[in-house]
Structure formats: structure tokens, C-alpha cells
Design a protein around this motif. Structure first.
Motif, PDB file in Angstrom:
ATOM      1  N   ARG A  24       0.802  -1.219  -0.160  1.00  0.00           N
ATOM      2  CA  ARG A  24      -0.061  -0.082   0.088  1.00  0.00           C
ATOM      3  C   ARG A  24       0.835   1.269   0.144  1.00  0.00           C
ATOM      4  O   ARG A  24       1.932   1.276   0.701  1.00  0.00           O
ATOM      5  CB  ARG A  24      -0.791  -0.071   1.218  1.00  0.00           C
ATOM      6  N   GLY A  25       0.570   2.110  -0.582  1.00  0.00           N
ATOM      7  CA  GLY A  25       1.295   3.683  -0.878  1.00  0.00           C
ATOM      8  C   GLY A  25       2.174   3.354  -1.914  1.00  0.00           C
ATOM      9  O   GLY A  25       2.916   4.338  -2.026  1.00  0.00           O
ATOM     10  N   ARG A  26       2.767   2.535  -2.620  1.00  0.00           N
ATOM     11  CA  ARG A  26       3.529   2.291  -3.552  1.00  0.00           C
ATOM     12  C   ARG A  26       2.799   2.639  -5.078  1.00  0.00           C
ATOM     13  O   ARG A  26       1.750   2.217  -5.173  1.00  0.00           O
ATOM     14  CB  ARG A  26       4.118   0.973  -3.502  1.00  0.00           C
ATOM     15  N   ARG A  27       3.722   3.373  -5.938  1.00  0.00           N
ATOM     16  CA  ARG A  27       3.242   3.298  -7.331  1.00  0.00           C
ATOM     17  C   ARG A  27       3.267   2.113  -7.910  1.00  0.00           C
ATOM     18  O   ARG A  27       4.085   1.161  -7.644  1.00  0.00           O
ATOM     19  CB  ARG A  27       4.328   4.370  -7.846  1.00  0.00           C
ATOM     20  N   MET A  28       2.166   2.041  -8.678  1.00  0.00           N
ATOM     21  CA  MET A  28       2.217   0.924  -9.863  1.00  0.00           C
ATOM     22  C   MET A  28       2.437   1.346 -11.102  1.00  0.00           C
ATOM     23  O   MET A  28       1.859   2.231 -11.717  1.00  0.00           O
ATOM     24  CB  MET A  28       0.897   0.388  -9.911  1.00  0.00           C
ATOM     25  N   ARG A  29       3.472   0.574 -11.723  1.00  0.00           N
ATOM     26  CA  ARG A  29       3.710   0.728 -13.243  1.00  0.00           C
ATOM     27  C   ARG A  29       3.426  -0.509 -14.114  1.00  0.00           C
ATOM     28  O   ARG A  29       3.453  -1.416 -13.547  1.00  0.00           O
ATOM     29  CB  ARG A  29       5.379   0.804 -13.324  1.00  0.00           C
ATOM     30  N   ASP A  30       3.084  -0.119 -15.270  1.00  0.00           N
ATOM     31  CA  ASP A  30       2.707  -1.201 -15.921  1.00  0.00           C
ATOM     32  C   ASP A  30       3.862  -1.766 -16.753  1.00  0.00           C
ATOM     33  O   ASP A  30       5.154  -1.569 -16.390  1.00  0.00           O
ATOM     34  CB  ASP A  30       1.748  -0.750 -17.136  1.00  0.00           C
ATOM     35  N   CYS A  70      -9.081  -3.004  -9.567  1.00  0.00           N
ATOM     36  CA  CYS A  70      -8.334  -4.031  -8.797  1.00  0.00           C
ATOM     37  C   CYS A  70      -7.241  -4.905  -9.933  1.00  0.00           C
ATOM     38  O   CYS A  70      -7.869  -5.180 -10.987  1.00  0.00           O
ATOM     39  CB  CYS A  70      -9.240  -5.133  -8.189  1.00  0.00           C
ATOM     40  N   VAL A  71      -6.356  -5.189  -9.335  1.00  0.00           N
ATOM     41  CA  VAL A  71      -5.324  -6.011 -10.292  1.00  0.00           C
ATOM     42  C   VAL A  71      -5.083  -7.194  -9.320  1.00  0.00           C
ATOM     43  O   VAL A  71      -4.693  -7.327  -8.348  1.00  0.00           O
ATOM     44  CB  VAL A  71      -3.912  -5.274 -10.579  1.00  0.00           C
ATOM     45  N   PRO A  72      -5.077  -8.518 -10.158  1.00  0.00           N
ATOM     46  CA  PRO A  72      -4.807  -9.567  -9.197  1.00  0.00           C
ATOM     47  C   PRO A  72      -3.350  -9.783  -8.831  1.00  0.00           C
ATOM     48  O   PRO A  72      -2.552  -9.132  -9.776  1.00  0.00           O
ATOM     49  CB  PRO A  72      -4.955 -10.752 -10.185  1.00  0.00           C
ATOM     50  N   VAL A  73      -2.864 -10.261  -7.689  1.00  0.00           N
ATOM     51  CA  VAL A  73      -1.492 -10.377  -7.302  1.00  0.00           C
ATOM     52  C   VAL A  73      -0.753 -11.137  -8.052  1.00  0.00           C
ATOM     53  O   VAL A  73       0.554 -10.925  -8.244  1.00  0.00           O
ATOM     54  CB  VAL A  73      -1.569 -10.827  -5.656  1.00  0.00           C
ATOM     55  N   GLU A  74      -1.446 -11.954  -8.892  1.00  0.00           N
ATOM     56  CA  GLU A  74      -0.528 -12.840  -9.822  1.00  0.00           C
ATOM     57  C   GLU A  74       0.216 -11.840 -10.776  1.00  0.00           C
ATOM     58  O   GLU A  74       1.227 -12.087 -11.537  1.00  0.00           O
ATOM     59  CB  GLU A  74      -1.495 -13.672 -10.591  1.00  0.00           C
ATOM     60  N   ALA A  75      -0.264 -10.593 -11.083  1.00  0.00           N
ATOM     61  CA  ALA A  75       0.220  -9.674 -12.145  1.00  0.00           C
ATOM     62  C   ALA A  75       1.523  -9.141 -11.757  1.00  0.00           C
ATOM     63  O   ALA A  75       2.220  -8.627 -12.454  1.00  0.00           O
ATOM     64  CB  ALA A  75      -0.783  -8.739 -12.464  1.00  0.00           C
ATOM     65  N   VAL A  76       1.955  -9.230 -10.470  1.00  0.00           N
ATOM     66  CA  VAL A  76       3.086  -8.367  -9.939  1.00  0.00           C
ATOM     67  C   VAL A  76       4.434  -9.024 -10.388  1.00  0.00           C
ATOM     68  O   VAL A  76       4.505 -10.387 -10.473  1.00  0.00           O
ATOM     69  CB  VAL A  76       2.944  -8.440  -8.119  1.00  0.00           C
ATOM     70  N   THR A  77       5.208  -8.459 -10.963  1.00  0.00           N
ATOM     71  CA  THR A  77       6.424  -8.904 -11.484  1.00  0.00           C
ATOM     72  C   THR A  77       7.557  -8.373 -10.671  1.00  0.00           C
ATOM     73  O   THR A  77       8.641  -9.008 -10.768  1.00  0.00           O
ATOM     74  CB  THR A  77       6.616  -8.653 -12.862  1.00  0.00           C
ATOM     75  N   LEU A  78       7.513  -7.225 -10.093  1.00  0.00           N
ATOM     76  CA  LEU A  78       8.722  -6.518  -9.461  1.00  0.00           C
ATOM     77  C   LEU A  78       8.038  -5.701  -8.165  1.00  0.00           C
ATOM     78  O   LEU A  78       7.114  -4.783  -8.299  1.00  0.00           O
ATOM     79  CB  LEU A  78       9.408  -5.705 -10.440  1.00  0.00           C
ATOM     80  N   VAL A  79       8.854  -5.770  -7.204  1.00  0.00           N
ATOM     81  CA  VAL A  79       8.391  -5.088  -5.934  1.00  0.00           C
ATOM     82  C   VAL A  79       9.850  -4.272  -5.540  1.00  0.00           C
ATOM     83  O   VAL A  79      10.908  -4.833  -5.375  1.00  0.00           O
ATOM     84  CB  VAL A  79       8.208  -5.985  -4.666  1.00  0.00           C
ATOM     85  N   ARG A  80       9.669  -2.809  -5.549  1.00  0.00           N
ATOM     86  CA  ARG A  80      10.541  -2.014  -5.145  1.00  0.00           C
ATOM     87  C   ARG A  80      10.228  -1.323  -3.520  1.00  0.00           C
ATOM     88  O   ARG A  80       9.077  -1.444  -3.466  1.00  0.00           O
ATOM     89  CB  ARG A  80      10.992  -1.003  -6.192  1.00  0.00           C
ATOM     90  N   SER A  81      11.021  -0.674  -3.006  1.00  0.00           N
ATOM     91  CA  SER A  81      10.830   0.063  -1.837  1.00  0.00           C
ATOM     92  C   SER A  81       9.574   1.172  -2.070  1.00  0.00           C
ATOM     93  O   SER A  81       8.703   1.368  -1.282  1.00  0.00           O
ATOM     94  CB  SER A  81      11.783   0.595  -1.117  1.00  0.00           C
ATOM     95  N   ASP A  82       9.675   1.612  -3.271  1.00  0.00           N
ATOM     96  CA  ASP A  82       8.793   2.812  -3.498  1.00  0.00           C
ATOM     97  C   ASP A  82       7.581   2.375  -4.702  1.00  0.00           C
ATOM     98  O   ASP A  82       6.762   3.282  -5.018  1.00  0.00           O
ATOM     99  CB  ASP A  82       9.261   4.068  -3.970  1.00  0.00           C
ATOM    100  N   GLU A  83       7.873   1.346  -5.440  1.00  0.00           N
ATOM    101  CA  GLU A  83       6.870   1.284  -6.402  1.00  0.00           C
ATOM    102  C   GLU A  83       6.825  -0.465  -6.760  1.00  0.00           C
ATOM    103  O   GLU A  83       7.778  -1.296  -6.309  1.00  0.00           O
ATOM    104  CB  GLU A  83       7.328   1.639  -7.776  1.00  0.00           C
ATOM    105  N   ILE A  84       5.957  -0.656  -7.727  1.00  0.00           N
ATOM    106  CA  ILE A  84       5.765  -2.277  -8.129  1.00  0.00           C
ATOM    107  C   ILE A  84       5.483  -2.001  -9.471  1.00  0.00           C
ATOM    108  O   ILE A  84       5.001  -1.252 -10.075  1.00  0.00           O
ATOM    109  CB  ILE A  84       4.623  -3.085  -7.457  1.00  0.00           C
ATOM    110  N   GLN A  85       5.887  -3.204 -10.069  1.00  0.00           N
ATOM    111  CA  GLN A  85       5.584  -3.546 -11.627  1.00  0.00           C
ATOM    112  C   GLN A  85       4.544  -4.505 -11.934  1.00  0.00           C
ATOM    113  O   GLN A  85       4.792  -5.399 -11.063  1.00  0.00           O
ATOM    114  CB  GLN A  85       6.787  -3.462 -12.426  1.00  0.00           C
ATOM    115  N   VAL A  86       3.971  -4.466 -12.705  1.00  0.00           N
ATOM    116  CA  VAL A  86       3.041  -5.511 -13.210  1.00  0.00           C
ATOM    117  C   VAL A  86       2.928  -5.909 -14.752  1.00  0.00           C
ATOM    118  O   VAL A  86       3.491  -5.294 -15.441  1.00  0.00           O
ATOM    119  CB  VAL A  86       1.499  -5.501 -12.982  1.00  0.00           C
TER     120      VAL A  86
END
Length: 136
Positions: A24-30, A70-86
Motif C-alpha cells: 500500500r502506498g507504492r506506485r504501480m507501473r505497467d 483491482c489487479v490480481p496479485v498474480e500480475a506483480v512482477t517486481l517489487v521495489r521500496s517505492d513502487e511495483i511493476q505488473v
């Protein structure tokens, strides 16, 4: 999904998830690196205590957005301290189905959502919870 399990937003409960899963609070990038929005909440399966969806709200970026989604957790490919990528595109994410229902049986909506993103639902036989990507 079993009869005793349902999805609840983490912020509406006393529940917790591991620090690695709490994005929560992290930016999501495609998948192309474009900013989608900010993860505003997590939908957690009350039966297993696992995160099933990320709720993404507006990033404040200019341009029309159809958020929250809503985006399924299965889409997450990368987690960083300030953002995630899907692994989905911005267009795909912002075009996702939405539910107006606040209560009641949400199973039909979750079926549609998993189908839209082309993932098998978490309650399907043989489903394996995805390993959360390592922080990088």
C-alpha cells in the motif's frame, strides 16, 4: 472460493499481512514502465489470509483515468521500496471491470476479473499462490 472465505479490504480490518506483501502506498507501473496509479488497498482472502488483489487508485497524473481498479496479485512482477511493476498494460488495467456492489456475493465479479486479466481464479483446483517477487 469456500463458503467461509471472502475478500475484504485490509484497511477495513484488524488483519495484517507480511511486510513484503503490504505494498500500500507504492506506485504501480505497467509492463512498459508507465505510471498506473498508487496501491491504495489490498483485498485479502479471509479464509487463507492471503492478498488476492491490489486496489489501485489515482496517481494524480494528468489525463483521464478509470480508477480505482483491482489487479490480481498474480500480475506483480517486481517489487521495489517505492513502487511495483505488473505484467499488464496501462490500457488493460484502466479498462478493467468494476463492481458497484459493496456487499453480498462478489464471486461472479471476481470470476469476471480473473478472466479479464487471463489468470485462473485462486479458488480453482490446482491454483498455486504466486511467490511475491523479491524486493529489488
Amino acid at each position: 472460493m469456500t463458503a467461509d472465505a471472502m475478500l475484504v479490504t485490509l484497511s477495513d480490518t484488524e488483519r495484517t499481512v507480511s511486510a513484503a506483501e503490504d505494498v500500500r502506498g507504492r506506485r504501480m507501473r505497467d509492463c512498459d514502465g508507465l505510471l498506473v496509479g498508487t496501491v491504495t488497498d489490498l483485498l485479502v482472502d479471509t479464509g487463507e489470509g492471503k492478498v488476492r488483489f491490489l486496489r489501485v487508485g489515482d496517481s494524480g497524473a494528468a489525463g483521464p483515468r478509470r480508477l480505482p481498479v483491482c489487479v490480481p496479485v498474480e500480475a506483480v512482477t517486481l517489487v521495489r521500496s517505492d513502487e511495483i511493476q505488473v505484467d499488464q498494460t496501462l490500457t488493460r488495467i484502466t479498462g478493467a471491470p468494476r463492481s458497484d456492489a459493496q456487499s453480498g456475493d462478489q464471486l461472479p465479479f471476481y470470476r469476471v476479473l480473473y478472466s479479464y486479466y487471463d489468470y485462473p481464479p485462486f479458488w480453482s483446483p490446482g491454483h498455486v499462490y504466486p511467490p511475491f517477487p523479491q524486493h529489488r
